[in-house]
Design a protein around this motif. Structure first.
Motif, PDB file in Angstrom:
ATOM      1  N   ASP A 115       0.840  -1.186   0.000  1.00 18.36           N
ATOM      2  CA  ASP A 115       0.000   0.000   0.000  1.00 18.36           C
ATOM      3  C   ASP A 115       0.884   1.248   0.000  1.00 18.36           C
ATOM      4  O   ASP A 115       1.707   1.446   0.904  1.00 18.36           O
ATOM      5  CB  ASP A 115      -0.891  -0.047   1.255  1.00 18.36           C
ATOM      6  CG  ASP A 115      -1.587   1.270   1.500  1.00 18.36           C
ATOM      7  OD1 ASP A 115      -2.284   1.753   0.596  1.00 18.36           O
ATOM      8  OD2 ASP A 115      -1.400   1.816   2.604  1.00 18.36           O
ATOM      9  N   SER A 116       0.720   2.064  -1.031  1.00 15.40           N
ATOM     10  CA  SER A 116       1.583   3.221  -1.228  1.00 15.40           C
ATOM     11  C   SER A 116       1.591   4.152  -0.020  1.00 15.40           C
ATOM     12  O   SER A 116       2.646   4.609   0.441  1.00 15.40           O
ATOM     13  CB  SER A 116       1.115   3.973  -2.485  1.00 15.40           C
ATOM     14  OG  SER A 116       1.899   5.089  -2.700  1.00 15.40           O
ATOM     15  N   GLU A 117       0.400   4.426   0.513  1.00 17.37           N
ATOM     16  CA  GLU A 117       0.294   5.368   1.629  1.00 17.37           C
ATOM     17  C   GLU A 117       1.085   4.871   2.841  1.00 17.37           C
ATOM     18  O   GLU A 117       1.778   5.631   3.508  1.00 17.37           O
ATOM     19  CB  GLU A 117      -1.181   5.535   2.002  1.00 17.37           C
ATOM     20  CG  GLU A 117      -1.499   6.870   2.611  1.00 17.37           C
ATOM     21  CD  GLU A 117      -3.003   7.010   2.842  1.00 17.37           C
ATOM     22  OE1 GLU A 117      -3.354   7.400   3.948  1.00 17.37           O
ATOM     23  OE2 GLU A 117      -3.795   6.693   1.925  1.00 17.37           O
ATOM     24  N   THR A 118       0.961   3.570   3.110  1.00 14.80           N
ATOM     25  CA  THR A 118       1.697   2.997   4.251  1.00 14.80           C
ATOM     26  C   THR A 118       3.200   3.096   4.019  1.00 14.80           C
ATOM     27  O   THR A 118       3.954   3.525   4.906  1.00 14.80           O
ATOM     28  CB  THR A 118       1.312   1.506   4.432  1.00 14.80           C
ATOM     29  OG1 THR A 118      -0.087   1.417   4.642  1.00 14.80           O
ATOM     30  CG2 THR A 118       2.046   0.892   5.610  1.00 14.80           C
ATOM     31  N   GLY A 124      12.210   7.997   6.071  1.00 20.98           N
ATOM     32  CA  GLY A 124      13.328   7.573   5.221  1.00 20.98           C
ATOM     33  C   GLY A 124      12.897   6.970   3.893  1.00 20.98           C
ATOM     34  O   GLY A 124      13.734   6.673   3.049  1.00 20.98           O
ATOM     35  N   ILE A 125      11.587   6.761   3.705  1.00 17.07           N
ATOM     36  CA  ILE A 125      11.102   6.152   2.455  1.00 17.07           C
ATOM     37  C   ILE A 125      10.383   7.197   1.599  1.00 17.07           C
ATOM     38  O   ILE A 125       9.401   7.804   2.026  1.00 17.07           O
ATOM     39  CB  ILE A 125      10.141   4.974   2.751  1.00 17.07           C
ATOM     40  CG1 ILE A 125      10.878   3.870   3.530  1.00 17.07           C
ATOM     41  CG2 ILE A 125       9.553   4.419   1.445  1.00 17.07           C
ATOM     42  CD1 ILE A 125      12.067   3.267   2.800  1.00 17.07           C
ATOM     43  N   GLY A 126      10.887   7.403   0.379  1.00 21.92           N
ATOM     44  CA  GLY A 126      10.272   8.334  -0.571  1.00 21.92           C
ATOM     45  C   GLY A 126       9.658   7.572  -1.731  1.00 21.92           C
ATOM     46  O   GLY A 126       9.654   6.334  -1.744  1.00 21.92           O
ATOM     47  N   PRO A 127       9.147   8.305  -2.727  1.00 18.15           N
ATOM     48  CA  PRO A 127       8.464   7.653  -3.857  1.00 18.15           C
ATOM     49  C   PRO A 127       9.341   6.657  -4.619  1.00 18.15           C
ATOM     50  O   PRO A 127       8.851   5.652  -5.104  1.00 18.15           O
ATOM     51  CB  PRO A 127       8.081   8.831  -4.769  1.00 18.15           C
ATOM     52  CG  PRO A 127       8.137  10.035  -3.915  1.00 18.15           C
ATOM     53  CD  PRO A 127       9.118   9.764  -2.824  1.00 18.15           C
ATOM     54  N   LYS A 128      10.660   6.922  -4.716  1.00 14.02           N
ATOM     55  CA  LYS A 128      11.522   6.006  -5.475  1.00 14.02           C
ATOM     56  C   LYS A 128      11.484   4.610  -4.861  1.00 14.02           C
ATOM     57  O   LYS A 128      11.234   3.616  -5.552  1.00 14.02           O
ATOM     58  CB  LYS A 128      12.969   6.531  -5.502  1.00 14.02           C
ATOM     59  CG  LYS A 128      13.873   5.712  -6.408  1.00 14.02           C
ATOM     60  CD  LYS A 128      15.323   6.045  -6.238  1.00 14.02           C
ATOM     61  CE  LYS A 128      15.927   5.251  -5.116  1.00 14.02           C
ATOM     62  NZ  LYS A 128      17.357   4.991  -5.190  1.00 14.02           N
ATOM     63  N   CYS A 129      11.717   4.510  -3.559  1.00 13.93           N
ATOM     64  CA  CYS A 129      11.724   3.194  -2.901  1.00 13.93           C
ATOM     65  C   CYS A 129      10.309   2.609  -2.810  1.00 13.93           C
ATOM     66  O   CYS A 129      10.114   1.412  -3.044  1.00 13.93           O
ATOM     67  CB  CYS A 129      12.334   3.292  -1.503  1.00 13.93           C
ATOM     68  SG  CYS A 129      14.138   3.367  -1.522  1.00 13.93           S
ATOM     69  N   ALA A 130       9.344   3.440  -2.467  1.00 15.02           N
ATOM     70  CA  ALA A 130       7.969   2.929  -2.340  1.00 15.02           C
ATOM     71  C   ALA A 130       7.517   2.310  -3.665  1.00 15.02           C
ATOM     72  O   ALA A 130       6.947   1.205  -3.696  1.00 15.02           O
ATOM     73  CB  ALA A 130       7.026   4.052  -1.926  1.00 15.02           C
ATOM     74  N   ASN A 131       7.794   2.991  -4.760  1.00 13.36           N
ATOM     75  CA  ASN A 131       7.334   2.491  -6.057  1.00 13.36           C
ATOM     76  C   ASN A 131       8.108   1.266  -6.515  1.00 13.36           C
ATOM     77  O   ASN A 131       7.564   0.402  -7.206  1.00 13.36           O
ATOM     78  CB  ASN A 131       7.408   3.605  -7.102  1.00 13.36           C
ATOM     79  CG  ASN A 131       6.309   4.638  -6.901  1.00 13.36           C
ATOM     80  OD1 ASN A 131       5.561   4.561  -5.934  1.00 13.36           O
ATOM     81  ND2 ASN A 131       6.198   5.576  -7.809  1.00 13.36           N
TER      82      ASN A 131
END
Ligand code: SF4
Length: 220
Positions: A115-118, A124-131
């Motif tokens: 889940d992106s929001e989580t 320390g986690i931004g869009p690059k790592c989340a995606n």
């Protein structure tokens, strides 16, 4: 006169061109069996501002000791720090890794949700790592834009954006969905070995005929 940019053809040609090069770090780890959302998230954090040659063995060193939220949450940040000491900003990352593992145990019963929001709510986690996690570990279509994806797609003239974050938004509006996860897998080795930051190897590039070479003044 350049040919119109054909993204399907470009990615096919690049896929053939990067075949012999080392894979992008997170894809390599997934192939080696470290493909859970938690492992991908932690490995991506370790890789921030750290060369793949360092971050890959460092992630494997941590996973040899602990690779689940349950196992990591029982460690001290000092022990995590000693295992990831080769990574840049390791002390802060060790604290963040421990906090993530503990939160997953407390809030999600030990299972990190896709889940992106989580993912973005972790320090320390931004869009690059989340995606990357959502794309590789969860099999969902997400675009991860690092410095290579940003540089290469702007040089093509495919997008025109001043930061990786803006490139991600531009690609989301233009790139066919079937390429969303793969573009990172392909452009990381392409950006490291062919479309390099300094003096890209345009003479050996398979997409030269359609690339606008935006901002490229010196090339090989
Ligand atoms: S032609 Fe040059 S600038 Fe364009 S993608 Fe290839 S290496 Fe990069």
């Amino acid at each position: 006169m350049k040919k119109p940019f054909d993204i399907d053809l470009a990615l096919k040609l690049i896929s053939e061109a990067v075949h012999a090069f080392p894979k992008a770090a997170m894809f390599e780890l997934a192939e080696q069996g470290f493909g859970s959302p938690f492992e991908q998230l932690i490995a991506c954090m370790i890789s921030i501002r750290t060369y793949d040659e360092v971050s890959l063995p460092t992630a494997r060193k941590l996973f040899a000791r602990a690779r689940t939220p349950d196992e990591v949450s029982q460690m001290s940040s000092t022990e995590i720090d000693s295992l990831i000491s080769a990574s840049t900003f390791h002390e802060r990352k060790a604290e963040q890794i421990l906090a993530i593992a503990r939160r997953i145990m407390e809030e999600f019963d030990g299972n990190l949700p896709c889940d992106s929001e989580t993912l973005l709510s972790f320090s320390g986690i931004g869009p690059k790592c989340a995606n990357l996690v959502l794309g590789i570990a969860c099999g969902q279509p997400f675009i991860s834009v690092d410095i290579h994806v940003h540089r290469v797609t702007n040089r093509w003239g495919y997008v025109k954006a001043s930061t990786p974050e803006k490139t991600m938004v531009a690609l989301e509006g233009k790139l066919p969905r079937e390429h969303w996860t793969d573009i990172n897998r392909l452009l990381v080795p392409f950006g490291k070995h062919i479309c390099t930051g300094e003096r890209p190897r345009c003479s050996a590039c398979p997409v030269l005929e359609m690339c606008q070479q935006v901002g490229v003044s010196q090339k090989r």
